[in-house]
Motif scaffolding. Structure first.
Motif, PDB file in Angstrom:
ATOM      1  N   ALA A  27       0.826  -1.207   0.000  1.00 46.34           N
ATOM      2  CA  ALA A  27       0.000   0.000   0.000  1.00 46.34           C
ATOM      3  C   ALA A  27       0.856   1.252   0.000  1.00 46.34           C
ATOM      4  CB  ALA A  27      -0.936  -0.003   1.210  1.00 46.34           C
ATOM      5  N   TYR A  28       1.899   1.268   0.818  1.00 48.47           N
ATOM      6  CA  TYR A  28       2.765   2.440   0.876  1.00 48.47           C
ATOM      7  C   TYR A  28       3.600   2.572  -0.395  1.00 48.47           C
ATOM      8  CZ  TYR A  28       1.669   2.533   5.895  1.00 48.47           C
ATOM      9  OH  TYR A  28       1.032   2.578   7.099  1.00 48.47           O
ATOM     10  N   GLY A  29       4.001   1.439  -0.952  1.00 52.00           N
ATOM     11  CA  GLY A  29       4.749   1.481  -2.195  1.00 52.00           C
ATOM     12  C   GLY A  29       3.935   2.078  -3.327  1.00 52.00           C
ATOM     13  N   GLU A  30       2.645   1.805  -3.334  1.00 51.62           N
ATOM     14  CA  GLU A  30       1.764   2.372  -4.356  1.00 51.62           C
ATOM     15  C   GLU A  30       1.671   3.883  -4.214  1.00 51.62           C
ATOM     16  OE1 GLU A  30      -2.835   1.823  -5.975  1.00 51.62           O
ATOM     17  OE2 GLU A  30      -1.954   0.372  -4.578  1.00 51.62           O
ATOM     18  N   ILE A  31       1.637   4.362  -2.972  1.00 50.15           N
ATOM     19  CA  ILE A  31       1.620   5.809  -2.736  1.00 50.15           C
ATOM     20  C   ILE A  31       2.895   6.433  -3.311  1.00 50.15           C
ATOM     21  CG2 ILE A  31       1.775   7.594  -0.949  1.00 50.15           C
ATOM     22  CD1 ILE A  31      -0.018   5.838   0.789  1.00 50.15           C
ATOM     23  N   ALA A  32       4.033   5.833  -3.010  1.00 47.23           N
ATOM     24  CA  ALA A  32       5.310   6.384  -3.470  1.00 47.23           C
ATOM     25  C   ALA A  32       5.404   6.378  -4.993  1.00 47.23           C
ATOM     26  CB  ALA A  32       6.457   5.591  -2.863  1.00 47.23           C
ATOM     27  N   GLU A  33       4.930   5.324  -5.615  1.00 45.77           N
ATOM     28  CA  GLU A  33       5.044   5.201  -7.068  1.00 45.77           C
ATOM     29  C   GLU A  33       4.101   6.139  -7.812  1.00 45.77           C
ATOM     30  OE1 GLU A  33       4.434   1.147  -8.059  1.00 45.77           O
ATOM     31  OE2 GLU A  33       6.241   0.452  -7.000  1.00 45.77           O
ATOM     32  N   ASN A  34       2.948   6.419  -7.229  1.00 45.45           N
ATOM     33  CA  ASN A  34       1.922   7.198  -7.930  1.00 45.45           C
ATOM     34  C   ASN A  34       1.859   8.659  -7.503  1.00 45.45           C
ATOM     35  OD1 ASN A  34       1.095   4.908  -9.355  1.00 45.45           O
ATOM     36  ND2 ASN A  34      -0.265   4.274  -7.697  1.00 45.45           N
ATOM     37  N   SER A  35       2.773   9.074  -6.646  1.00 43.70           N
ATOM     38  CA  SER A  35       2.753  10.456  -6.171  1.00 43.70           C
ATOM     39  C   SER A  35       3.012  11.429  -7.314  1.00 43.70           C
ATOM     40  CB  SER A  35       3.796  10.645  -5.080  1.00 43.70           C
ATOM     41  OG  SER A  35       3.762  11.950  -4.557  1.00 43.70           O
ATOM     42  N   GLN A  36       2.342  12.572  -7.260  1.00 46.35           N
ATOM     43  CA  GLN A  36       2.510  13.603  -8.269  1.00 46.35           C
ATOM     44  C   GLN A  36       2.754  14.952  -7.594  1.00 46.35           C
ATOM     45  OE1 GLN A  36      -0.901  13.569 -10.852  1.00 46.35           O
ATOM     46  NE2 GLN A  36      -0.462  11.521 -11.638  1.00 46.35           N
TER      47      GLN A  36
END
Length: 227
Positions: A27-36
């Motif tokens: 879940a946290y990895g998805e936040i990091a990857e999709n941050s804009q």
């Protein structure tokens, strides 16, 4: 670095099971990857800090320096890549604070600054706090942040008052803090590249799922550090 290696290197293997961390990495990895980048990037590059008193100690929390800390100057300017990295760190910090109700949480990077090598605060949630912690043996004598940033060994303090009474070195910026978790950040080679610091007004706070979330942050944050 995988979770088991991180826990062993940081001296935390006895405090936490690696499986507990894996529950949060995706879940946290998805936040990091999709941050804009946000529409207004200015808050990512500047923040208020307390006035520093004698010997670099924090002042009263509400006695703030007139000028905000200029993170852009420390990082060598504003860039699209750095903005996304800082945004990702801020989103991760805010997510974990929302999930845990932790009183304070910050991510610091080890960098060269005007006064020498120091931990520089890149993202945080909570009260204003100092921006830089010198990475020197002298400062580490009274700062967990600096001590962890030099040694790579995590420190979990369940009761600040008892810790200080027993002779533990502690840098006080908020007298309400009763517990702290200060954890190292490593790159893939195992070099210390920063820390995560968390504080709360409740004792014995940083255990179990709360600590697992912080370790997940420690595993992901190195990928979001500016050059």
């Amino acid at each position: 670095m995988n979770t088991a290696d991180y826990l062993a290197r940081a001296g935390l293997a006895a405090a936490l099971d690696a499986d507990a961390v894996s529950n949060h990495l995706a879940a946290y990895g998805e936040i990091a990857e999709n941050s804009q980048a946000p529409a207004d990037v200015a808050p990512l590059y500047a923040y208020r800090v307390p006035e520093l008193g004698e010997n670099g100690a924090c002042s009263l929390p509400d006695q703030l320096a007139e000028a905000p800390y200029d993170l852009a100057a420390t990082l060598g300017g504003v860039s699209a890549e750095t903005t996304v990295q800082l945004a990702a760190l801020k989103e991760l910090v805010d997510r974990i604070v929302a999930e845990t109700a932790c009183g304070w949480l910050g991510v610091y990077q080890a960098r060269e600054v005007a006064g020498g090598r120091a931990l520089v605060k890149l993202a945080y949630a909570g009260k204003p706090s100092r921006a830089e912690f010198p990475l020197t043996a002298e400062f580490a004598l009274h700062s967990n942040n600096s001590a962890v940033g030099l040694s790579g060994q995590g420190r979990i303090i369940d009761n600040v008052a008892s810790y200080v009474a027993e002779g533990g070195a502690y840098y006080t910026c908020d007298a309400e803090v009763q517990s702290e978790a200060c954890l190292p950040l490593f790159d893939e080679a195992g070099t210390i590249v920063g820390i995560v610091d968390a504080e709360d007004a409740r004792r014995d706070f940083f255990k179990g799922e709360i600590l697992a979330r912080l370790v997940a942050l420690c595993l992901l944050a190195p990928n979001c550090l500016p050059d």
